[in-house]
Design a protein around this motif. Structure first.
Motif, PDB file in Angstrom:
ATOM      1  N   GLN A 290       0.847  -1.199   0.000  1.00  0.00           N
ATOM      2  CA  GLN A 290       0.000   0.000   0.000  1.00  0.00           C
ATOM      3  C   GLN A 290       0.878   1.242   0.000  1.00  0.00           C
ATOM      4  O   GLN A 290       1.933   1.276   0.644  1.00  0.00           O
ATOM      5  N   VAL A 291       0.430   2.251  -0.730  1.00  0.00           N
ATOM      6  CA  VAL A 291       1.088   3.555  -0.702  1.00  0.00           C
ATOM      7  C   VAL A 291       0.071   4.601  -0.253  1.00  0.00           C
ATOM      8  O   VAL A 291      -1.122   4.480  -0.536  1.00  0.00           O
ATOM      9  N   VAL A 292       0.561   5.624   0.456  1.00  0.00           N
ATOM     10  CA  VAL A 292      -0.297   6.702   0.946  1.00  0.00           C
ATOM     11  C   VAL A 292       0.372   8.033   0.628  1.00  0.00           C
ATOM     12  O   VAL A 292       1.566   8.218   0.889  1.00  0.00           O
ATOM     13  N   ASN A 293      -0.397   8.961   0.052  1.00  0.00           N
ATOM     14  CA  ASN A 293       0.085  10.313  -0.239  1.00  0.00           C
ATOM     15  C   ASN A 293      -0.599  11.297   0.693  1.00  0.00           C
ATOM     16  O   ASN A 293      -1.822  11.228   0.879  1.00  0.00           O
ATOM     17  N   MET A 294       0.161  12.202   1.283  1.00  0.00           N
ATOM     18  CA  MET A 294      -0.370  13.141   2.273  1.00  0.00           C
ATOM     19  C   MET A 294       0.049  14.570   1.973  1.00  0.00           C
ATOM     20  O   MET A 294       1.187  14.817   1.564  1.00  0.00           O
ATOM     21  N   GLU A 295      -0.878  15.495   2.217  1.00  0.00           N
ATOM     22  CA  GLU A 295      -0.568  16.922   2.151  1.00  0.00           C
ATOM     23  C   GLU A 295      -0.889  17.530   3.505  1.00  0.00           C
ATOM     24  O   GLU A 295      -1.931  17.242   4.098  1.00  0.00           O
ATOM     25  N   PHE A 296       0.020  18.389   3.990  1.00  0.00           N
ATOM     26  CA  PHE A 296      -0.136  18.987   5.313  1.00  0.00           C
ATOM     27  C   PHE A 296      -0.508  20.462   5.196  1.00  0.00           C
ATOM     28  O   PHE A 296      -0.457  21.052   4.118  1.00  0.00           O
ATOM     29  N   ALA A 297      -0.906  21.046   6.322  1.00  0.00           N
ATOM     30  CA  ALA A 297      -1.509  22.380   6.327  1.00  0.00           C
ATOM     31  C   ALA A 297      -0.598  23.451   5.725  1.00  0.00           C
ATOM     32  O   ALA A 297      -1.075  24.407   5.109  1.00  0.00           O
ATOM     33  N   ASN A 298       0.717  23.315   5.886  1.00  0.00           N
ATOM     34  CA  ASN A 298       1.633  24.333   5.376  1.00  0.00           C
ATOM     35  C   ASN A 298       2.092  24.058   3.952  1.00  0.00           C
ATOM     36  O   ASN A 298       2.971  24.741   3.428  1.00  0.00           O
ATOM     37  N   GLY A 299       1.530  23.028   3.334  1.00  0.00           N
ATOM     38  CA  GLY A 299       1.906  22.690   1.963  1.00  0.00           C
ATOM     39  C   GLY A 299       2.922  21.576   1.845  1.00  0.00           C
ATOM     40  O   GLY A 299       3.185  21.087   0.739  1.00  0.00           O
ATOM     41  N   ALA A 300       3.510  21.162   2.949  1.00  0.00           N
ATOM     42  CA  ALA A 300       4.467  20.054   2.915  1.00  0.00           C
ATOM     43  C   ALA A 300       3.751  18.759   2.540  1.00  0.00           C
ATOM     44  O   ALA A 300       2.538  18.621   2.734  1.00  0.00           O
ATOM     45  N   THR A 301       4.507  17.811   1.997  1.00  0.00           N
ATOM     46  CA  THR A 301       3.931  16.546   1.564  1.00  0.00           C
ATOM     47  C   THR A 301       4.697  15.374   2.171  1.00  0.00           C
ATOM     48  O   THR A 301       5.851  15.508   2.592  1.00  0.00           O
ATOM     49  N   ALA A 302       4.034  14.221   2.170  1.00  0.00           N
ATOM     50  CA  ALA A 302       4.694  12.990   2.614  1.00  0.00           C
ATOM     51  C   ALA A 302       4.186  11.838   1.766  1.00  0.00           C
ATOM     52  O   ALA A 302       3.041  11.836   1.308  1.00  0.00           O
ATOM     53  N   MET A 303       5.061  10.865   1.577  1.00  0.00           N
ATOM     54  CA  MET A 303       4.705   9.645   0.868  1.00  0.00           C
ATOM     55  C   MET A 303       5.105   8.467   1.741  1.00  0.00           C
ATOM     56  O   MET A 303       6.234   8.380   2.228  1.00  0.00           O
ATOM     57  N   PHE A 304       4.159   7.566   1.970  1.00  0.00           N
ATOM     58  CA  PHE A 304       4.423   6.373   2.770  1.00  0.00           C
ATOM     59  C   PHE A 304       4.192   5.141   1.917  1.00  0.00           C
ATOM     60  O   PHE A 304       3.205   5.060   1.185  1.00  0.00           O
ATOM     61  N   SER A 305       5.106   4.189   2.002  1.00  0.00           N
ATOM     62  CA  SER A 305       4.963   2.942   1.264  1.00  0.00           C
ATOM     63  C   SER A 305       5.177   1.769   2.210  1.00  0.00           C
ATOM     64  O   SER A 305       6.205   1.690   2.892  1.00  0.00           O
ATOM     65  N   MET A 306       4.191   0.878   2.274  1.00  0.00           N
ATOM     66  CA  MET A 306       4.298  -0.363   3.027  1.00  0.00           C
ATOM     67  C   MET A 306       4.315  -1.507   2.040  1.00  0.00           C
ATOM     68  O   MET A 306       3.469  -1.584   1.154  1.00  0.00           O
ATOM     69  N   CYS A 307       5.275  -2.416   2.186  1.00  0.00           N
ATOM     70  CA  CYS A 307       5.332  -3.564   1.291  1.00  0.00           C
ATOM     71  C   CYS A 307       5.818  -4.797   2.043  1.00  0.00           C
ATOM     72  O   CYS A 307       6.786  -4.721   2.818  1.00  0.00           O
ATOM     73  N   GLY A 308       5.146  -5.921   1.823  1.00  0.00           N
ATOM     74  CA  GLY A 308       5.523  -7.149   2.495  1.00  0.00           C
ATOM     75  C   GLY A 308       6.626  -7.914   1.803  1.00  0.00           C
ATOM     76  O   GLY A 308       7.178  -8.857   2.370  1.00  0.00           O
ATOM     77  N   PHE A 309       6.997  -7.510   0.590  1.00  0.00           N
ATOM     78  CA  PHE A 309       7.928  -8.298  -0.200  1.00  0.00           C
ATOM     79  C   PHE A 309       9.342  -7.726  -0.119  1.00  0.00           C
ATOM     80  O   PHE A 309       9.884  -7.184  -1.093  1.00  0.00           O
ATOM     81  N   THR A 310       9.923  -7.844   1.065  1.00  0.00           N
ATOM     82  CA  THR A 310      11.293  -7.386   1.311  1.00  0.00           C
ATOM     83  C   THR A 310      12.019  -8.444   2.133  1.00  0.00           C
ATOM     84  O   THR A 310      11.391  -9.219   2.866  1.00  0.00           O
TER      85      THR A 310
END
Length: 425
Positions: A290-310
């Motif tokens: 799963q991947v998640v894209n986030m935007e925060f109040a000041n305009g900053a962004t974050a990307m999170f990636s969870m993967c079981g195949f590592t």
């Protein structure tokens, strides 16, 4: 330093083996005086280890909480869907509560728990142990000191590990969202919490994609059996062979389904429990990536990636600021300065406590907060946790609706209003 007392509700892996050992190592600080656990062996072993009398051992949390308040603290480590009721009752009886994450698989219950903690003037601290580790504390300190300027974007990878996803999220207790929680909540609410904490900004918008791509019946090899140990024709060549893992490098993980780690017990467990099932023929439904894209109040962004195949179970993070950059993994942090081009390396010493030192540090911090409590919020209070839980709930909602962008304020307010209407009704 006065000794505090605690009751344990749920003497499984997290309760009995991650948090309670602090009392054995620091008996002058903490003493467990009662335990509630449905499994006879676990309950008896915990009582013996912590010298708890038989009249303070209970088969259910209901029995324990029927009694008058027995201690200062309630440590609640039941399964996800069993968090709400004991937490609400413990708070009503004026226990300070340390609750294993996630708070609840239901957003409405999370909000109600936060409100009940405030109404009863009690601490409700959620076990987001990442915040309490030396590694993540050091990352936070570097950001707070302004060494990389303003944070613009964060990329966080949670590498679950092919063996860990098979153990916990295909065969194990968190394999089905109907009986536990969605993966983004059960495994990755830690990560939503960490991102919220590092940003120090409200998340305003979120979207997500992911699926159960591999671990389902359509990918079962020809000749595979329902259980690896029962004549599976392809077991010897299968990456996810249960006998190979639990009788080999994963032997310690077999403690989740046997009391004594003998080969005979493990083999019997692989025949009798879900931990011996074929990963392609289990009743799992949670995502394996799963991947998640986030935007925060000041305009900053974050990307999170969870993967079981590592191959390895680890987190890797890159934090990009206006004056520098942080890269961290395992026990090493590298800070890059854009002006001087200097690279500062921070090595984190090996930790003896689980979760990189977080398991013992959260207990130490919680006890300190209980002793000095005058109404303040703890580092991972219910209020802080509700915010990051809503990020996880919104991400799952987005994933189920083809990546629809979710406005967090609207999402939260709709749930909060429904919760308040219910409580008034």
């Amino acid at each position: 330093m006065n000794q505090l007392t605690a009751v344990l509700i749920g003497a499984g892996a997290r309760g009995a083996h991650s948090y309670a050992p602090y009392a054995l190592d620091n008996p002058h600080e903490l003493k467990f005086v009662a335990v509630a656990e449905a499994d006879d062996t676990r309950r008896e072993n915990f009582a013996k280890l912590h010298n708890i009398s038989s009249d303070c051992c209970f088969e259910s949390w209901e029995q324990l909480l029927e009694r008058q308040k027995m201690a200062d603290i309630a440590v609640i480590c039941t399964q996800d869907h069993m968090h709400f009721e004991p937490t609400m009752q413990a708070l009503a009886k004026k226990y300070h509560v340390l609750l294993e994450k996630p708070m609840s698989p239901t957003p409405k219950e999370c909000i109600e728990m936060e409100r009940t903690a405030k109404e009863n003037d009690r601490l409700l601290t959620i076990c987001h142990v990442l915040r309490y580790t030396p590694l993540w504390s050091a990352i936070k300190r570097v950001i707070s000191e302004g060494k990389i300027g303003q944070v613009v974007s964060i990329q966080l990878n949670e590498n679950v590990g092919y063996w860990h996803i098979a153990h916990s999220f295909v065969r194990g207790n968190w394999n089905n969202s109907e009986t536990s929680s969605p993966m983004i909540l059960a495994k990755s609410c830690h990560d939503m919490d960490a991102l919220s904490w590092l940003m120090e900004q409200p998340c305003v918008r979120i979207s997500s994609y992911g699926s159960l791509m591999h671990f389902h019946s359509e990918n079962a090899p020809e000749g595979s059996a329902d259980y690896c140990i029962n004549g599976c024709a392809v077991e010897s060549a299968c990456v996810y062979s249960a006998p190979r893992f639990y009788l080999g490098e994963g032997k310690s993980w077999a403690r989740h389904f046997v009391d004594e780690l003998t080969k005979e017990n493990i083999v019997r467990g692989l025949q009798d429990t879900n931990y011996g099932r074929c990963v392609y023929k289990s009743d799992n439904n949670v995502v394996d990536h799963q991947v998640v894209n986030m935007e925060f109040a000041n305009g900053a962004t974050a990307m999170f990636s969870m993967c079981g195949f590592t191959r390895h179970q680890e987190r890797r993070i890159q934090i990009m600021g206006t004056k520098g950059e942080i890269r961290a993994e395992e026990s090493k942090i590298v800070v890059y300065d854009f002006l001087t081009h200097e690279e500062t390396v921070i090595e984190i010493p090996k930790q003896t406590s689980g979760h990189g030192g977080g398991d013992s540090n959260i207990i130490r911090s919680f006890l300190k907060e209980v002793r000095s409590y005058t109404g303040e919020e703890s580092l991972t209070s219910a209020s802080a946790s509700v915010r990051s839980h809503m990020m996880a709930f919104a991400a799952e909602y987005s994933r189920l609706h083809k990546g629809k962008s979710i406005e967090l304020n609207e999402f939260y307010n709709s749930i909060k209003n429904a919760s308040e209407s219910t409580s008034k009704g």
